[in-house]
Design a protein around this motif. Structure first.
Motif, PDB file in Angstrom:
ATOM      1  N   LYS A 171       0.815  -1.197   0.000  1.00 28.97           N
ATOM      2  CA  LYS A 171       0.000   0.000   0.000  1.00 28.97           C
ATOM      3  C   LYS A 171       0.855   1.255   0.000  1.00 28.97           C
ATOM      4  O   LYS A 171       0.581   2.224  -0.685  1.00 28.97           O
ATOM      5  N   ILE A 210     -11.853  -3.607 -10.426  1.00 25.57           N
ATOM      6  CA  ILE A 210     -12.279  -3.438  -9.034  1.00 25.57           C
ATOM      7  C   ILE A 210     -12.159  -1.966  -8.659  1.00 25.57           C
ATOM      8  O   ILE A 210     -11.313  -1.247  -9.195  1.00 25.57           O
ATOM      9  N   GLU A 256     -10.945  -0.093  -5.736  1.00 24.72           N
ATOM     10  CA  GLU A 256     -10.262  -0.281  -4.468  1.00 24.72           C
ATOM     11  C   GLU A 256     -10.587   0.858  -3.504  1.00 24.72           C
ATOM     12  O   GLU A 256     -10.937   1.960  -3.916  1.00 24.72           O
ATOM     13  N   ARG A 257     -10.446   0.557  -2.222  1.00 25.63           N
ATOM     14  CA  ARG A 257     -10.704   1.538  -1.182  1.00 25.63           C
ATOM     15  C   ARG A 257      -9.385   2.022  -0.592  1.00 25.63           C
ATOM     16  O   ARG A 257      -8.306   1.632  -1.010  1.00 25.63           O
ATOM     17  N   THR A 301      -5.843   0.128   0.360  1.00 24.51           N
ATOM     18  CA  THR A 301      -4.950  -0.459  -0.642  1.00 24.51           C
ATOM     19  C   THR A 301      -4.482   0.529  -1.690  1.00 24.51           C
ATOM     20  O   THR A 301      -3.623   0.186  -2.506  1.00 24.51           O
ATOM     21  N   SER A 302      -4.996   1.767  -1.672  1.00 22.82           N
ATOM     22  CA  SER A 302      -4.664   2.642  -2.796  1.00 22.82           C
ATOM     23  C   SER A 302      -4.562   4.123  -2.449  1.00 22.82           C
ATOM     24  O   SER A 302      -4.617   4.965  -3.342  1.00 22.82           O
ATOM     25  N   LEU A 328      -3.465  -8.825  -6.685  1.00 18.04           N
ATOM     26  CA  LEU A 328      -4.843  -8.657  -6.238  1.00 18.04           C
ATOM     27  C   LEU A 328      -5.147  -9.527  -5.024  1.00 18.04           C
ATOM     28  O   LEU A 328      -5.867  -9.103  -4.116  1.00 18.04           O
ATOM     29  N   ASN A 344      -4.203  -7.709  -1.961  1.00 11.88           N
ATOM     30  CA  ASN A 344      -5.095  -6.606  -1.619  1.00 11.88           C
ATOM     31  C   ASN A 344      -6.449  -7.096  -1.121  1.00 11.88           C
ATOM     32  O   ASN A 344      -7.078  -6.446  -0.281  1.00 11.88           O
ATOM     33  N   THR A 369      -7.926  -6.268   2.559  1.00 10.09           N
ATOM     34  CA  THR A 369      -9.296  -5.796   2.789  1.00 10.09           C
ATOM     35  C   THR A 369      -9.988  -6.625   3.856  1.00 10.09           C
ATOM     36  O   THR A 369     -10.627  -6.088   4.770  1.00 10.09           O
TER      37      THR A 369
END
Length: 247
Positions: free
Chosen positions: A3, A95, A97-98, A101-102, A128, A131, A135
């Protein structure tokens, strides 16, 4: 960790485009990240979810050109993690991402972050999976430090897959939100390699369009390097301009 690598690289790439500089070192980039933490704890889970699943699917597809994303598998975030909303046929996985992870550290728990990403098959089988695990851990209540340590240990013990050769992803969406630190980034691609010296790509040199950051964490034998390369157009085919970043 993964991350942190992504956060620094995305911030650096945005600086290159917005400021017109030829190169920003990783050290310089990391000092630009906000030192404040407005999101000190997780918000209620509902704030991270998108109530309209069709809107989340469309946002996920916007990460890559339609010729790629139309046949991709689509994952959406549920209360216990990401779930398959659309089965794909071409090996790509798109996807939204939230933050965990990003986004930059200051936005780690921000419920506002929505970042569309489309992974090719190699990245879907490797990056992935990390990640998705991240999550699951975050939604289970683990802290950022605990999650980082768990992911590093799992990769090192081969409980999570090694980075597959050819792993890459598209991040070409006009939409989405990267957080207060980096609200929007220019359209770009990312490539992931293990045990790779950025110098072999000519990355991070004056005038080079390639930015690279490496994770040399002493416990992570893989030593992942991520390369970011800006592209001229958004996924819808329109030109990616510097002024778009301010919107």
């Amino acid at each position: 960790m993964l991350k942190k690598i992504s956060a620094i690289a995305i911030k650096s790439l945005a600086l290159i485009v917005v400021l017109g500089t030829a190169y920003q070192s990783v050290a310089q980039a990391s000092t630009t990240l906000s030192t404040t933490t407005p999101f000190a704890k997780m918000a209620p889970i509902d704030q991270y979810l998108m109530t309209d699943q069709s809107a989340e699917i469309a946002l996920a597809r916007s990460a890559a050109p339609e010729s790629i994303s139309r046949d991709a598998e689509i994952l959406v975030l549920g209360r216990r993690g990401f779930e398959t909303a659309v089965k794909g046929t071409n090996g790509f996985v798109c996807i939204v991402e939230r933050s965990w992870t990003s986004a930059a550290d200051a936005d780690f728990r921000s419920p506002k972050v929505r970042t569309p990403i489309c992974y090719n098959a190699a990245a879907a089988h490797s990056l992935l999976q990390r990640n998705l695990k991240r999550t699951d851990l975050i939604l289970a209540g683990h802290t950022q430090a605990q999650v980082d340590d768990t992911i590093v240990a799992a990769v090192d013990k081969k409980e999570l897959p090694a980075m597959e050769p050819g792993a890459m992803c598209y991040m070409m969406s006009k939409q989405g939100y990267g957080g207060d630190s980096v609200p929007h980034w220019p359209p770009h691609l990312m490539f992931y390699y293990s045990q790779t010296d950025p110098a072999t790509w000519g990355a991070n040199l004056p005038g080079s369009p390639i930015l690279a950051v490496s994770d040399e964490h002493e416990r992570l034998t893989e030593h992942l390097t991520m390369f970011s390369i800006g592209v001229q157009r958004w996924s819808d085919g329109t030109e990616g301009r510097q002024t778009d970043l301010a919107k």
